[in-house]
Motif scaffolding. Structure first.
Motif, PDB file in Angstrom:
ATOM      1  N   GLY A 140      45.720 -38.284  44.638  1.00  0.00           N
ATOM      2  CA  GLY A 140      44.671 -39.336  44.252  1.00  0.00           C
ATOM      3  C   GLY A 140      45.382 -39.757  42.869  1.00  0.00           C
ATOM      4  N   LYS A 155      46.070 -33.745  51.708  1.00  0.00           N
ATOM      5  CA  LYS A 155      45.505 -33.548  52.977  1.00  0.00           C
ATOM      6  C   LYS A 155      45.228 -34.829  53.771  1.00  0.00           C
ATOM      7  N   ARG A 162      40.148 -41.123  46.529  1.00  0.00           N
ATOM      8  CA  ARG A 162      39.019 -42.309  46.429  1.00  0.00           C
ATOM      9  C   ARG A 162      39.422 -43.435  46.206  1.00  0.00           C
ATOM     10  N   THR A 201      38.314 -47.760  49.105  1.00  0.00           N
ATOM     11  CA  THR A 201      37.386 -46.720  49.567  1.00  0.00           C
ATOM     12  C   THR A 201      36.478 -46.663  48.308  1.00  0.00           C
ATOM     13  N   THR A 203      48.898 -32.865  54.666  1.00  0.00           N
ATOM     14  CA  THR A 203      49.365 -31.281  54.547  1.00  0.00           C
ATOM     15  C   THR A 203      48.329 -30.792  53.535  1.00  0.00           C
ATOM     16  N   VAL A 235      46.125 -27.836  51.264  1.00  0.00           N
ATOM     17  CA  VAL A 235      46.342 -26.414  50.765  1.00  0.00           C
ATOM     18  C   VAL A 235      45.211 -25.815  51.079  1.00  0.00           C
ATOM     19  N   TYR A 246      32.283 -55.060  50.519  1.00  0.00           N
ATOM     20  CA  TYR A 246      32.226 -53.834  50.031  1.00  0.00           C
ATOM     21  C   TYR A 246      30.912 -53.703  49.128  1.00  0.00           C
ATOM     22  N   GLY A 264      36.938 -42.529  36.041  1.00  0.00           N
ATOM     23  CA  GLY A 264      37.419 -43.678  35.615  1.00  0.00           C
ATOM     24  C   GLY A 264      38.853 -43.921  35.704  1.00  0.00           C
ATOM     25  N   LEU A 265      39.402 -44.835  36.241  1.00  0.00           N
ATOM     26  CA  LEU A 265      41.098 -45.067  36.462  1.00  0.00           C
ATOM     27  C   LEU A 265      41.665 -44.711  35.017  1.00  0.00           C
ATOM     28  N   ILE A 283      41.545 -41.378  33.949  1.00  0.00           N
ATOM     29  CA  ILE A 283      42.141 -40.482  34.889  1.00  0.00           C
ATOM     30  C   ILE A 283      43.773 -40.227  34.588  1.00  0.00           C
TER      31      ILE A 283
HETATM   32  C1  LIG Z   1      32.863 -45.381  45.517  1.00  0.00           C
HETATM   33  C2  LIG Z   1      33.498 -45.352  44.162  1.00  0.00           C
HETATM   34  C3  LIG Z   1      33.738 -46.257  43.240  1.00  0.00           C
HETATM   35  C4  LIG Z   1      34.582 -45.945  42.070  1.00  0.00           C
HETATM   36  N1  LIG Z   1      34.561 -47.210  41.195  1.00  0.00           N
HETATM   37  C5  LIG Z   1      35.545 -47.157  39.998  1.00  0.00           C
HETATM   38  C6  LIG Z   1      35.922 -48.492  39.408  1.00  0.00           C
HETATM   39  O1  LIG Z   1      35.796 -49.403  39.913  1.00  0.00           O
HETATM   40  N2  LIG Z   1      36.743 -48.267  38.423  1.00  0.00           N
HETATM   41  C7  LIG Z   1      37.168 -46.887  38.073  1.00  0.00           C
HETATM   42  O2  LIG Z   1      37.851 -46.803  36.974  1.00  0.00           O
HETATM   43  N3  LIG Z   1      36.869 -45.916  38.486  1.00  0.00           N
HETATM   44  C8  LIG Z   1      36.114 -45.655  39.434  1.00  0.00           C
HETATM   45  N4  LIG Z   1      35.846 -44.871  40.489  1.00  0.00           N
HETATM   46  C9  LIG Z   1      35.998 -43.343  39.913  1.00  0.00           C
HETATM   47  C10 LIG Z   1      37.563 -42.766  39.970  1.00  0.00           C
HETATM   48  O3  LIG Z   1      38.225 -43.738  39.360  1.00  0.00           O
HETATM   49  C11 LIG Z   1      38.076 -42.463  41.360  1.00  0.00           C
HETATM   50  O4  LIG Z   1      37.111 -41.786  41.945  1.00  0.00           O
HETATM   51  C12 LIG Z   1      39.448 -42.083  41.338  1.00  0.00           C
HETATM   52  O5  LIG Z   1      39.808 -42.084  42.639  1.00  0.00           O
HETATM   53  C13 LIG Z   1      39.230 -40.343  41.178  1.00  0.00           C
HETATM   54  O6  LIG Z   1      40.650 -39.966  41.125  1.00  0.00           O
HETATM   55  P1  LIG Z   1      40.925 -38.576  41.221  1.00  0.00           P
HETATM   56  O7  LIG Z   1      42.317 -38.485  40.671  1.00  0.00           O
HETATM   57  O8  LIG Z   1      40.138 -37.572  40.233  1.00  0.00           O
HETATM   58  O9  LIG Z   1      40.932 -37.919  42.427  1.00  0.00           O
HETATM   59  P2  LIG Z   1      40.559 -38.218  44.149  1.00  0.00           P
HETATM   60  O10 LIG Z   1      40.722 -39.882  44.136  1.00  0.00           O
HETATM   61  O11 LIG Z   1      39.449 -37.572  44.509  1.00  0.00           O
HETATM   62  O12 LIG Z   1      41.881 -37.625  44.761  1.00  0.00           O
HETATM   63  C14 LIG Z   1      42.189 -36.290  45.021  1.00  0.00           C
HETATM   64  C15 LIG Z   1      42.819 -36.143  46.409  1.00  0.00           C
HETATM   65  O13 LIG Z   1      43.114 -34.612  46.584  1.00  0.00           O
HETATM   66  C16 LIG Z   1      43.192 -34.278  47.759  1.00  0.00           C
HETATM   67  N5  LIG Z   1      42.882 -32.777  48.194  1.00  0.00           N
HETATM   68  C17 LIG Z   1      41.653 -32.553  48.086  1.00  0.00           C
HETATM   69  N6  LIG Z   1      41.746 -31.110  48.403  1.00  0.00           N
HETATM   70  C18 LIG Z   1      42.913 -31.088  48.839  1.00  0.00           C
HETATM   71  C19 LIG Z   1      43.734 -29.796  49.396  1.00  0.00           C
HETATM   72  N7  LIG Z   1      43.210 -28.783  49.713  1.00  0.00           N
HETATM   73  N8  LIG Z   1      45.005 -29.943  49.803  1.00  0.00           N
HETATM   74  C20 LIG Z   1      45.690 -31.282  49.678  1.00  0.00           C
HETATM   75  N9  LIG Z   1      44.800 -32.527  49.090  1.00  0.00           N
HETATM   76  C21 LIG Z   1      43.777 -31.999  48.468  1.00  0.00           C
HETATM   77  C22 LIG Z   1      42.179 -35.532  48.287  1.00  0.00           C
HETATM   78  O14 LIG Z   1      42.414 -35.882  49.910  1.00  0.00           O
HETATM   79  C23 LIG Z   1      42.421 -36.779  47.390  1.00  0.00           C
HETATM   80  O15 LIG Z   1      43.511 -37.494  47.875  1.00  0.00           O
HETATM   81  C24 LIG Z   1      35.109 -44.973  41.546  1.00  0.00           C
HETATM   82  C25 LIG Z   1      34.786 -43.849  42.521  1.00  0.00           C
HETATM   83  C26 LIG Z   1      34.025 -43.867  43.586  1.00  0.00           C
HETATM   84  C27 LIG Z   1      34.059 -42.737  44.480  1.00  0.00           C
END
Ligand SMILES: Cc1cc2nc3c(=O)[nH]c(=O)nc-3n(C[C@H](O)[C@H](O)[C@H](O)COP(=O)(O)OP(=O)(O)OC[C@H]3O[C@@H](n4cnc5c(N)ncnc54)[C@H](O)[C@@H]3O)c2cc1C
Length: 510
Positions: A16, A38, A45, A58, A248, A250, A374, A474-475, A478
């Motif tokens: 992510g 995975k 997301r 997404t 892949t 975990v 969307y 939030g991006l 994060i």
């Molecule tokens: C609908 C929606 C709209 C959003 N809109 C905004 C926006 O407009 N602006 C903004 O700044 N933020 C927004 N966000 C919030 C946030 O920025 C995103 O959700 C962001 O993608 C979260 O990033 P992350 O790094 O926490 O993890 P994630 O994006 O959740 O990535 C985690 C990754 O880990 C992988 N993973 C999980 N378990 C395993 C495992 N056991 N083995 C291997 N891989 C695994 C998953 O498949 C995934 O790819 C939004 C979120 C959502 C859901």
């Protein structure tokens, strides 16, 4: 020892935005990086979703504080604009309450005129909001750049300066009452709480800086969708010699005493590591990946979680050229809509809807003359396990009916040729704990020191990145979580690095 040969190996669970940013920084700094993901594409997301000839994000569609993303690329010696085609949106978002609409912009003079046009007599409040929040942002921003591993970190000079803004029981809506009389205008400066999945009536006052950063620094789109950011980061990681293994999963994070030793995949393969970074959804990972040391699910459920989102991704064989790129339609009774969501039980028929019609800006997401729409409806998370299989088609019809009534897309249902629905139950089955799409809530009891630490307590070499750790969802935050955790790892192994600071100039000009 050469920069490219620290001799250390870090495994990152999840590609992510958090995992990819950490991968990019660490690979550049000379750490051997393996990312295990995975899914069959990067981004989590923030990945692309393809339906026939249509392409969707997404999740994230608003890129704020672009300078944070630029800093991450710059540290690796790259310019983000060599990888991504950015569009600074103007207007940014149309906000609609019944017959009233406000078109927001980051051009301060234009925005002041628009506020005055739609809500006569409100210009002075807007000017005051922007001036006061420039100071507030300058105070709070530095607090987001450092880890909070111990309570004593509360005595840092930066946090002490920001203390009056942080240590208050007021909510963002209370803050806005100081600037605007009209409830709708207050909402125009508080709906950004949606990015945290929170209610403006409960979201801590400090988050009024979100609206400020949006109206001061703008909202960006990247051509092809924000998913292109994830793809660009993956490219940088590969250029830096990092390894991304898709498909892949975990199964278990392995430990010996207080140290992690690596990960075991669902195939049984073991990958050894000096440190492990967890980007997978925090609560899901902690309750399922640590074998005997996993947190019991019942205990995790006691924490507060964000709302969820009901999503419709629509491939449409028509263009809606007069519809804005971003459009937020507020529920007629927004307070009740938000209360329903906070109840975690009640589904609102009078819902708020965010529509993203990026085809008006971006020729890459749909065939010519078509649109990739969307629709996001903030809704209850999956704590109480609503039966969405039974509900989802009925709810989809209600959402589309409301879109047809409240926008110029009067014939939308006649033109849908591709469609996908994602419900809170679907988010949960994709590994999002309770389907809470914006992760742990951002109430004061779950922030800073009280949010899961970047260096995760319990294990010496376990690090968190993503929306579940500090600074939060939030991006930009994060990306920052990934830089904080990468810095902690490098400090631990004695690896030099030079972070890039573009923010100071932006703060100075705030
Ligand atoms: C609908 C929606 C709209 C959003 N809109 C905004 C926006 O407009 N602006 C903004 O700044 N933020 C927004 N966000 C919030 C946030 O920025 C995103 O959700 C962001 O993608 C979260 O990033 P992350 O790094 O926490 O993890 P994630 O994006 O959740 O990535 C985690 C990754 O880990 C992988 N993973 C999980 N378990 C395993 C495992 N056991 N083995 C291997 N891989 C695994 C998953 O498949 C995934 O790819 C939004 C979120 C959502 C859901």
């Amino acid at each position: 020892m050469s920069k490219r040969d620290s001799g250390k190996h870090v495994v990152i669970v999840g590609a992510g935005p958090g995992g990819l940013t950490a991968g990019m920084l660490l690979a550049h700094r000379g750490v051997r990086v393996t990312i295990v993901e995975k899914d069959s594409r990067v981004g989590g997301r923030n990945a692309e979703l393809k339906l026939g000839d249509y392409s969707f994000d997404t999740g994230p569609t608003f890129l704020h504080q672009k300078f944070v993303l630029d800093e991450m690329f710059r540290e690796t010696g790259r310019d983000s604009s060599d990888y991504l085609d950015f569009v600074n949106l103007d207007p940014m978002t149309q906000l609609t309450w019944g017959d009233t609409s406000l078109r927001t912009t980051s051009d301060r003079e234009k925005m002041a005129k628009e506020v005055e046009r739609v809500f006569p007599g409100s210009r002075a409040g807007f000017e005051r909001f922007m001036d006061d929040h420039a100071t507030k942002f300058r105070r709070i921003y530095p607090c987001l750049l450092k880890p909070y591993q111990s309570l004593s970190s509360y005595f840092s000079p930066s946090l002490l300066k920001a203390f009056p803004y942080v240590a208050t029981k007021n909510s963002v809506i209370d803050v806005l009452a100081n600037y605007f009389d009209d409830e709708r205008l207050r909402l125009a400066f508080t709906f950004q709480a949606k990015y945290l999945g929170m209610s403006p009536w409960q979201c801590p006052a400090l988050f009024s800086i979100l609206a400020f950063t949006e109206y001061r620094y703008g909202v960006y789109h990247t051509q092809g969708g924000l998913c292109k950011i994830s793809e660009a980061m993956a490219k940088v990681i590969e250029e830096e010699g990092g390894d991304i293994r898709l498909d892949t999963e975990v199964d278990e994070i392995l430990s010996m005493g207080s140290r992690l030793t690596g990960v075991k995949l669902t195939t049984g393969e073991i990958i050894n590591a000096d440190s492990v970074i967890v980007n997978a959804d925090f609560a899901k990972a902690m309750t399922s990946l640590f074998n005997g040391s996993s947190v019991p699910e019942q205990k995790m459920r006691k924490k507060k979680f964000s709302c969820s989102t009901f999503m419709l991704y629509l491939g449409v064989d028509k263009e809606y050229a007069d519809e804005p790129h971003h459009h937020v339609i507020f529920a007629d009774d927004y307070a009740k809509n938000v209360a329903d969501i906070q109840s975690e039980k009640n589904l609102s028929d009078d819902m708020s809807i965010y529509i993203r019609n990026s085809s008006v800006t971006d020729p890459h997401v749909a065939p010519k003359g078509h649109s990739a729409l969307y629709l996001l409806v903030p809704t209850i998370n999956h704590r109480h396990g609503m039966d969405w299989d039974e509900m989802k088609h009925q709810y989809r019809d209600k959402v589309l009916e409301r879109v047809e009534q409240t926008t110029g897309m009067k014939d939308l249902r006649d033109h849908i040729v591709e469609e996908k629905i994602l419900t809170p139950a679907d988010w949960a089955s994709r590994g999002v704990f309770l389907g809470a799409t914006f992760n742990l809530s951002h109430n004061l009891g779950q922030m800073l020191y009280f949010r899961p630490h970047n260096q995760y307590q319990g294990f010496k070499n376990c690090y968190l990145v993503g929306g579940g750790t500090h600074p939060g969802s939030g991006l930009p935050t994060i990306y920052e979580s990934a830089r904080i955790s990468s810095n902690l790892i490098c400090d631990e192994i004695g690896l030099n690095y030079n972070t890039v600071d573009l923010a100071s100039d932006y703060l100075a000009s705030a």
